[in-house]
Motif scaffolding. Structure first.
Motif, PDB file in Angstrom:
ATOM      1  N   SER A  12      25.735  -0.480  14.404  1.00  0.00           N
ATOM      2  CA  SER A  12      25.700   0.934  13.628  1.00  0.00           C
ATOM      3  C   SER A  12      24.224   1.049  13.165  1.00  0.00           C
ATOM      4  O   SER A  12      23.874   1.978  12.437  1.00  0.00           O
ATOM      5  CB  SER A  12      26.366   0.480  12.126  1.00  0.00           C
ATOM      6  OG  SER A  12      25.938  -0.764  11.632  1.00  0.00           O
ATOM      7  N   SER A  15      35.207   1.577  13.604  1.00  0.00           N
ATOM      8  CA  SER A  15      33.823   1.167  13.598  1.00  0.00           C
ATOM      9  C   SER A  15      33.434   0.040  14.630  1.00  0.00           C
ATOM     10  O   SER A  15      32.237  -0.547  14.717  1.00  0.00           O
ATOM     11  CB  SER A  15      33.460   0.205  12.314  1.00  0.00           C
ATOM     12  OG  SER A  15      33.654   1.307  11.337  1.00  0.00           O
ATOM     13  N   HIS A  48      30.258   6.007  13.995  1.00  0.00           N
ATOM     14  CA  HIS A  48      29.724   5.114  14.975  1.00  0.00           C
ATOM     15  C   HIS A  48      29.104   6.026  16.051  1.00  0.00           C
ATOM     16  O   HIS A  48      28.155   5.942  16.683  1.00  0.00           O
ATOM     17  CB  HIS A  48      30.533   4.226  15.531  1.00  0.00           C
ATOM     18  CG  HIS A  48      30.040   2.863  14.910  1.00  0.00           C
ATOM     19  ND1 HIS A  48      29.369   1.754  15.340  1.00  0.00           N
ATOM     20  CD2 HIS A  48      30.449   2.242  13.608  1.00  0.00           C
ATOM     21  CE1 HIS A  48      29.295   0.886  14.552  1.00  0.00           C
ATOM     22  NE2 HIS A  48      30.240   1.262  13.560  1.00  0.00           N
ATOM     23  N   LYS A  61      23.340   6.512  12.488  1.00  0.00           N
ATOM     24  CA  LYS A  61      23.768   5.561  13.359  1.00  0.00           C
ATOM     25  C   LYS A  61      23.362   6.307  14.877  1.00  0.00           C
ATOM     26  O   LYS A  61      22.100   6.326  15.206  1.00  0.00           O
ATOM     27  CB  LYS A  61      25.310   5.255  13.316  1.00  0.00           C
ATOM     28  CG  LYS A  61      25.758   4.381  11.986  1.00  0.00           C
ATOM     29  CD  LYS A  61      27.021   4.070  11.972  1.00  0.00           C
ATOM     30  CE  LYS A  61      27.509   3.294  10.516  1.00  0.00           C
ATOM     31  NZ  LYS A  61      28.154   3.866   9.736  1.00  0.00           N
ATOM     32  N   ARG A  79      29.702  -8.284  18.066  1.00  0.00           N
ATOM     33  CA  ARG A  79      29.496  -6.947  18.204  1.00  0.00           C
ATOM     34  C   ARG A  79      28.261  -6.865  18.370  1.00  0.00           C
ATOM     35  O   ARG A  79      27.418  -7.065  17.726  1.00  0.00           O
ATOM     36  CB  ARG A  79      29.951  -6.321  17.052  1.00  0.00           C
ATOM     37  CG  ARG A  79      30.195  -4.803  17.320  1.00  0.00           C
ATOM     38  CD  ARG A  79      30.714  -3.790  16.062  1.00  0.00           C
ATOM     39  NE  ARG A  79      29.478  -4.008  15.186  1.00  0.00           N
ATOM     40  CZ  ARG A  79      29.528  -3.135  13.973  1.00  0.00           C
ATOM     41  NH1 ARG A  79      30.352  -2.224  13.923  1.00  0.00           N
ATOM     42  NH2 ARG A  79      28.399  -3.188  13.215  1.00  0.00           N
TER      43      ARG A  79
HETATM   44  N1  DSN Z   1      28.458  -1.353   8.281  1.00  0.00           N
HETATM   45  C1  DSN Z   1      29.019   0.046   9.256  1.00  0.00           C
HETATM   46  C2  DSN Z   1      29.204  -1.017  10.563  1.00  0.00           C
HETATM   47  O1  DSN Z   1      28.421  -1.828  10.653  1.00  0.00           O
HETATM   48  O2  DSN Z   1      29.920  -0.601  11.229  1.00  0.00           O
HETATM   49  C3  DSN Z   1      30.162   0.598   8.917  1.00  0.00           C
HETATM   50  O3  DSN Z   1      30.056   1.199   7.600  1.00  0.00           O
END
Ligand code: DSN
Length: 415
Positions: free
Chosen positions: A33, A174, A202, A228, A361
């Motif tokens: 993000s 997300s 995202h 993002k 992730r």
């Molecule tokens: N904090 C964000 C993320 O990392 O997906 C979403 O709000």
């Protein structure tokens, strides 16, 4: 008035600010993000517009002196309309979560029903988690990804829509690496007589550049965050058809927020302007190519990826099959020491806790901004796997850190 620089009046804060610039320069940001905004976006966000109150909307403010606030907000709106092809845009939400709150306030009453993807399957807190206002204000039912494929279980969603009878269905996620089938969700929502909110937080930049399909014109409401993949000023955005414009605008102000953060809206305008360029399209394409290269290489090394790969900017790896004794937090901490900053993440079928989950992730938006191509990204995948394999071996972590140092020196960020 004291016109001194922060360095002169507050060395402690100045040290933290310059430390953060240096931290970003010296590490690889792979939190999916995050991104690195341009100097122009940073400058706009750090401008004197932070001093201005401008409740209301351009031309209809509750305070005087809003001519420049109007100018930047109108620019942000016009550029957003061009980027995403939306009929109506509200650029005032302070964040993606506040954008979702705006939509809920516009069309739901407390106690109404939200049908959304489970957080551990890739959803978001603001889609109805019990710890979030959405879960506490509305009745929530959650759909999942298919246990075998890792793709959204659209048939399961359809069944739940029939039995739960939701007022709104939320799509857009997300921690979901695959293309979202907006039309399929829209059909399900229409059959259930429910609104459809597509949260593209995202993938705003990928959608704007046309490298991910767009829900604009398909879903009733599209929300997003603006910092993002789109790489503009920090905050949120709501898009909808004209028929919902008044309800959305009233829900954001005065419904959910007071004065808009005009300096951030200026940053949104600047970033949206940058995103209208051909360079940005190339950037978005490269972001996805890099994510695919990352996914392929991680798989070659034996890592198990949720859904077996990616269509967008992120990769979600489940450590359990390949590294049953290693947790997401183990990897997160060791990689941070090595200079690669990513996050531990829950995975579908999670058996550990949200704080120390079974997955990681990884995203490519920020490393692509600093110039990484597929070859460089594959090397990063190699480094990541070296750390995962030996996360508790200091010499391995140090070795990887040395190579990360060379890479961050080669791919500079802010001068
Ligand atoms: N904090 C964000 C993320 O990392 O997906 C979403 O709000």
């Amino acid at each position: 008035m004291d016109d001194s620089h922060v360095r002169d009046v507050d060395p402690a804060v100045a040290d933290a600010l310059s430390g953060e610039v240096q931290r970003q320069q010296d590490t690889l940001a792979m939190i999916a993000s995050e991104n690195h905004a341009s100097r122009a976006v940073l400058e706009a966000q750090g401008s004197a517009l932070t001093n201005k109150y401008a409740e209301g909307y351009p031309g209809e403010r509750y305070y005087a002196g809003c001519e420049y606030a109007d100018a930047v907000e109108e620019l942000a709106i016009e550029r957003a309309k061009e980027l995403w092809g939306a009929a109506h845009v509200n650029v005032q939400p302070h964040s993606g979560s506040q954008a979702n709150m705006g939509v809920y306030l516009a069309v739901l009453d407390p106690g109404d029903k939200i049908l959304s993807l489970d957080l551990t399957h890739g959803g978001h807190l603001s889609h109805g988690h019990p710890a979030n206002f959405a879960g506490q204000t509305y009745e929530v039912e959650q759909y999942e990804v298919d246990a075998e494929t890792g793709y959204v279980d659209y048939d399961g969603l359809e069944d739940l829509a029939e039995s739960f009878d939701p007022d709104i269905i939320v799509s857009g996620y997300s921690a979901y690496p695959r293309e979202v089938e907006w039309e399929r969700v829209q059909e399900i929502a229409e059959a259930a007589d429910a609104y459809h909110l597509a949260d593209i937080a995202h993938i705003t930049g990928l959608v704007a550049a046309g490298v991910h399909s767009s829900p604009v014109g398909v879903a009733d409401f599209v929300t997003g965050s603006t910092h993002k993949t789109i790489r503009a000023g920090r905050g949120g955005i709501i898009m909808c058809e004209e028929e919902h414009a008044d309800a959305i605008d009233k829900a954001v102000f005065p419904g959910a927020q007071g004065g808009p953060l005009m300096h951030n809206i200026a940053g949104k305008a600047v970033g949206f302007g940058e995103a209208l360029s051909e360079e940005f399209e190339a950037y978005a394409e490269q972001t996805v190519e890099n994510a695919k290269a990352l996914a392929d290489r991680l798989e070659e090394h034996g890592l198990s990826l949720v859904s077996g790969g990616t269509d967008n900017h992120l990769v979600l790896a489940d450590l359990r099959p390949s590294h049953p004794d290693t947790t997401g937090k183990d990897v997160e901490a060791a990689l941070e020491t090595a200079g690669i900053v990513m996050n531990a993440n829950t995975v579908p079928g999670e058996t550990r806790s949200a704080f120390d989950p079974s997955g990681i992730r990884l995203g490519t938006p920020a490393i692509t901004t600093r110039g990484f191509d597929e070859e460089a990204t594959r090397e990063v995948a190699d480094l990541i796997v070296r750390v995962i394999d030996d996360y508790d071996d200091e010499s391995v972590v140090e070795d990887v850190a040395e190579r990360v140092d060379e890479l961050t020196d080669e791919y500079t960020l802010y001068e």
